[in-house]
Design a protein around this motif. Structure first.
Motif, PDB file in Angstrom:
ATOM      1  N   UNK A 504       0.872  -1.379  -0.004  1.00 33.63           N
ATOM      2  CA  UNK A 504       0.046  -0.064   0.044  1.00 33.63           C
ATOM      3  C   UNK A 504       0.913   1.220   0.022  1.00 33.63           C
ATOM      4  N   UNK A 505       2.065   0.991   0.226  1.00 35.30           N
ATOM      5  CA  UNK A 505       2.946   2.130   0.304  1.00 35.30           C
ATOM      6  C   UNK A 505       4.008   2.510  -1.177  1.00 35.30           C
ATOM      7  N   UNK A 506       4.929   1.437  -1.304  1.00 38.34           N
ATOM      8  CA  UNK A 506       5.888   1.561  -2.333  1.00 38.34           C
ATOM      9  C   UNK A 506       5.010   1.198  -3.612  1.00 38.34           C
ATOM     10  N   UNK A 507       4.260  -0.026  -3.709  1.00 36.23           N
ATOM     11  CA  UNK A 507       3.780  -0.419  -5.017  1.00 36.23           C
ATOM     12  C   UNK A 507       2.683   0.335  -5.422  1.00 36.23           C
ATOM     13  N   UNK A 508       2.051   1.035  -4.589  1.00 37.76           N
ATOM     14  CA  UNK A 508       0.791   1.931  -4.665  1.00 37.76           C
ATOM     15  C   UNK A 508       1.053   3.074  -5.277  1.00 37.76           C
ATOM     16  N   UNK A 512       8.194   5.095  -9.543  1.00 37.61           N
ATOM     17  CA  UNK A 512       8.483   4.157 -10.488  1.00 37.61           C
ATOM     18  C   UNK A 512       7.957   2.705 -10.434  1.00 37.61           C
ATOM     19  N   UNK A 513       6.926   2.614  -9.513  1.00 39.78           N
ATOM     20  CA  UNK A 513       6.322   1.426  -9.318  1.00 39.78           C
ATOM     21  C   UNK A 513       5.192   1.028 -10.452  1.00 39.78           C
ATOM     22  N   UNK A 514       5.586  -0.236 -11.040  1.00 40.33           N
ATOM     23  CA  UNK A 514       4.563  -0.435 -12.039  1.00 40.33           C
ATOM     24  C   UNK A 514       3.047  -0.806 -11.545  1.00 40.33           C
ATOM     25  N   UNK A 523       8.271  13.549  -4.966  1.00 42.31           N
ATOM     26  CA  UNK A 523       9.534  13.171  -4.288  1.00 42.31           C
ATOM     27  C   UNK A 523       9.442  12.692  -2.763  1.00 42.31           C
ATOM     28  N   UNK A 524       8.492  13.368  -1.909  1.00 44.23           N
ATOM     29  CA  UNK A 524       8.051  13.174  -0.581  1.00 44.23           C
ATOM     30  C   UNK A 524       7.530  11.717  -0.237  1.00 44.23           C
ATOM     31  N   UNK A 525       6.663  11.514  -0.914  1.00 41.92           N
ATOM     32  CA  UNK A 525       6.053  10.022  -1.258  1.00 41.92           C
ATOM     33  C   UNK A 525       7.072   8.940  -1.311  1.00 41.92           C
ATOM     34  N   UNK A 526       7.997   9.330  -2.634  1.00 40.22           N
ATOM     35  CA  UNK A 526       8.982   8.331  -3.003  1.00 40.22           C
ATOM     36  C   UNK A 526      10.010   8.257  -1.731  1.00 40.22           C
ATOM     37  N   UNK A 527      10.455   9.150  -1.236  1.00 40.65           N
ATOM     38  CA  UNK A 527      11.201   9.056  -0.050  1.00 40.65           C
ATOM     39  C   UNK A 527      11.031   7.948   1.008  1.00 40.65           C
ATOM     40  N   UNK A 528       9.608   8.460   1.486  1.00 41.88           N
ATOM     41  CA  UNK A 528       9.006   7.556   2.642  1.00 41.88           C
ATOM     42  C   UNK A 528       8.614   6.369   2.283  1.00 41.88           C
ATOM     43  N   UNK A 529       8.428   5.906   0.919  1.00 38.41           N
ATOM     44  CA  UNK A 529       7.959   4.524   0.334  1.00 38.41           C
ATOM     45  C   UNK A 529       9.261   3.698   0.525  1.00 38.41           C
ATOM     46  N   UNK A 530      10.419   4.397  -0.100  1.00 33.19           N
ATOM     47  CA  UNK A 530      11.442   3.421   0.194  1.00 33.19           C
ATOM     48  C   UNK A 530      11.946   3.211   1.500  1.00 33.19           C
ATOM     49  N   UNK A 531      11.898   4.302   2.499  1.00 39.98           N
ATOM     50  CA  UNK A 531      12.410   4.287   3.884  1.00 39.98           C
ATOM     51  C   UNK A 531      11.734   3.354   4.530  1.00 39.98           C
ATOM     52  N   UNK A 532      10.247   2.926   4.534  1.00 39.40           N
ATOM     53  CA  UNK A 532       9.620   2.052   5.238  1.00 39.40           C
ATOM     54  C   UNK A 532       9.834   0.657   4.805  1.00 39.40           C
ATOM     55  N   UNK A 545       5.428   4.678   7.944  1.00 38.76           N
ATOM     56  CA  UNK A 545       4.157   4.300   7.248  1.00 38.76           C
ATOM     57  C   UNK A 545       2.847   5.414   7.557  1.00 38.76           C
ATOM     58  N   UNK A 546       3.022   5.725   8.995  1.00 38.25           N
ATOM     59  CA  UNK A 546       1.831   6.679   9.403  1.00 38.25           C
ATOM     60  C   UNK A 546       2.048   8.109   8.702  1.00 38.25           C
ATOM     61  N   UNK A 547       3.506   8.337   8.631  1.00 40.22           N
ATOM     62  CA  UNK A 547       3.550   9.838   8.144  1.00 40.22           C
ATOM     63  C   UNK A 547       3.537   9.624   6.704  1.00 40.22           C
ATOM     64  N   UNK A 548       3.491   8.562   5.937  1.00 39.99           N
ATOM     65  CA  UNK A 548       3.274   8.647   4.639  1.00 39.99           C
ATOM     66  C   UNK A 548       1.978   8.793   4.381  1.00 39.99           C
TER      67      UNK A 548
END
Length: 602
Positions: A504-508, A512-514, A523-532, A545-548
């Motif tokens: 629900x974070x990175x893939x959605x 760059x997610x398919x 960029x903020x979403x990308x950064x948090x998605x990778x970090x989690x 995840x809550x921050x995202x």
């Protein structure tokens, strides 16, 4: 219109009247009408047991009608099933389980339809799996257990996973594999195939090497920490098949052949299927120590008319049934009050919501998206379409945060509420007037269609014109949404497939997610998605995840609606057919648990 609905909700809007009031009655009115009752056979099964697995639940229809959501989910919790008399007496071998389901036209888990395979895991096993049985402490939380592996993997560091395999596990005695032993080389072969597969590929995207250390040991090495890897690997479409079958002239598409509890016996085109017991199955019941499977077979029947499906259960042709509304459940309980009921928390990966094409005007403007969200009265949808049996929608797993039930409205940001006045203010600030939006829907009837239609009607009532396109052709439904061909809005229901927060974070959401079907590029979403996804400490990961989640809700990347609770009923003499949060058994991901299902005759 059903007499039960009109009697029970005399003072409330019916579905049709509600949708008409929302301005959408003309869209698919025939599809919105409620089906009538089926047969009225009220015979009893022999093993006894009340509708909730305990004697303190009401059985009279008038009392059942009065139950609130909180009472429903408490009195009919699956955690009570271990108290059933028949469960305490233990399993009996034999018998056939019958329920509604459709066969697959293609059984290849590495193909385009690989995501569908998770609901058909009767013939295969995988390294680890979701735990599905009546003895679960609380089925609203997901638990994992070893399958083909002896135990959960050893993890000497954050990049290494070592699986020790059960020895002597055999493939089914069917050509071309003919009952040979399954070994570590089979795990490596399948995993390498899944690297290139659309459904399973994301599980392996950070896997560097897959090695057979010896005949019964497999080692996975990742390039970066992958906190999601174990739970993603447990998603039940990582079947272990044989090299012989995949490389045969027929390939994997025509017939499922694995190490599983049941073997495909026959299948009907666009119909049901039959399976029979695998005599060489390796698993034993972890509770009783007895050989599995208990059942001799399974028979499914595909019926297109929902009224006939309900009638089939009431006439004892089916042993299991999923009512898609509280009203239909009440119809079942009127004629079959001894049916065992379970109410399960909704799965976050499957809920009606509205996707938006964020690269197209006017949806590029966050104020427009925020305004659209504020036009939707979710409380009315919960009350009038779901009779109170739904929560507030959002695409993240609440159980990851150690909570059992869905999000509350006040946890979903300031735009997930009904405030048409503020919506108008936002549109005025964006300089948008006479908003006209195309609204593609991935269904033309059913519960999700009704929710999307209600939301469209609410937008119409606030001066936003929605042009609904709800094709009946499945290929068009799939290609338009997943191919990104919709212009503005798209009513859809699937998030994933998956159950880890990474789904629900990175893939959605990552640019760059398919599986970023909404064209989010932040960029903020990308950064948090990778970090989690690289954080193993649970509390630290929860915080990220809550921050995202909070930022995503503020940006309104999707229009969240409601998440309906799940109701299932089964005959009182059947056991180990329990639903968990993301795995429904037998019609869903919980199909991996049918090896434990049994029927009692006494």
């Amino acid at each position: 219109m059903s007499k039960y609905w009109s009697q029970w909700h005399r003072s409330q809007l019916t579905r049709r009247r509600f949708l008409a009031a929302a301005g959408t009655a003309g869209a698919g009115a025939a599809a919105l009408s409620l089906v009538g009752c089926g047969g009225d056979d009220d015979g009893k099964d022999d093993s006894g047991g009340s509708s909730g697995g305990s004697t303190d639940v009401p059985t009279k229809l008038e009392d059942l009608k009065k139950l609130s959501l909180e009472e429903m989910r408490t009195k009919f919790s699956g955690s009570r099933f271990k108290n059933l008399d028949g469960y305490k007496k233990g399993p009996e071998p034999g018998g056939t389980l019958r329920y509604w389901f459709v066969s697959l036209p293609d059984w290849d888990p590495t193909g385009a339809n690989g995501g569908l395979m998770a609901s058909y895991m009767f013939a295969h096993n995988q390294l680890i799996q979701i735990k599905v049985n009546d003895s679960l402490k609380n089925p609203n939380f997901m638990e994992f257990e070893p399958g083909l592996a002896k135990a959960m993997p050893e993890q000497p560091d954050n990049l290494t996973y070592i699986f020790k395999l059960n020895e002597g596990v055999k493939f089914q005695d069917v050509a071309p594999v003919n009952g040979r032993e399954m070994t570590a080389e089979d795990i490596v072969y399948c995993s390498e195939a899944y690297r290139k597969s659309p459904a399973q590929g994301p599980t392996y995207e950070q896997v560097d090497k897959i090695q057979a250390i010896d005949k019964y040991t497999v080692k996975f090495t990742t390039t970066r920490p992958a906190a999601y890897f174990i739970s993603s690997l447990a998603t039940p479409f990582h079947w272990i098949f044989s090299k012989e079958q995949k490389e045969s002239s027929d390939g994997l598409a025509k017939k499922p052949i694995g190490t599983g509890a049941f073997m495909l016996d026959s299948v009907q085109d666009n119909g049901g299927y039959k399976v029979k017991k695998n005599p060489s199955y390796f698993r034993k019941d972890p509770v009783t120590g007895k050989q599995l499977p208990y059942l001799d077979g399974i028979e499914t029947t595909y019926i297109t008319d929902p009224a006939q499906t309900l009638a089939a259960y009431r006439s004892k042709q089916f042993d299991h049934y999923y009512p898609d509304s509280k009203e239909k459940w009440l119809q079942v309980m009127e004629t079959d009050p001894d049916s065992v009921t379970q109410v399960t928390t909704p799965p976050p990966s499957f809920q009606p919501y509205i996707a938006m094409h964020l690269t197209n005007d006017p949806l590029k403007d966050v104020r427009v998206r925020q305004a659209l969200s504020l036009m939707i009265d979710r409380d009315s949808i919960i009350k009038n379409l779901h009779q109170g049996m739904a929560g507030y929608g959002y695409g993240q797993d609440w159980t990851f945060f150690d909570r059992e039930w869905p999000w509350e409205s006040n946890e979903l940001g300031k735009y997930n509420k009904f405030d048409p006045k503020e919506a108008k203010t936002l549109l005025d600030a964006a300089g948008v007037k006479d908003l006209n939006l195309d609204f593609f829907m991935q269904a033309f009837a059913g519960a999700n269609f009704e929710v999307w239609s209600a939301a469209a009607g609410m937008m119409n009532a606030q001066g936003v014109k929605t042009n609904i396109d709800a094709p009946q052709d499945v290929a068009t439904q799939v290609s338009t949404f997943y191919g990104g061909k919709f212009k503005h809005l798209a009513g859809t229901g699937l998030l994933g497939p998956g159950m880890d927060p990474d789904t629900f974070s990175y893939h959605a959401l990552h640019s760059k997610s398919v599986k970023n079907y909404y064209f989010v590029n932040d960029p903020k979403i990308d950064d948090l998605a990778v970090k989690q996804r690289e954080t193993f400490d649970t509390k630290d990961r929860q915080g990220i995840v809550k921050q995202l989640m909070d930022y995503d809700l503020d940006q309104v990347t999707r229009l969240w609606l409601v998440t309906p609770y799940k109701i299932n009923v089964r005959r009182p003499n059947f056991y180990n057919l329990i639903d968990t949060e993301a795995a429904w058994n037998p019609l869903g991901w919980g199909s991996l648990g049918v090896d434990l299902a049994y029927r009692r005759t006494t």
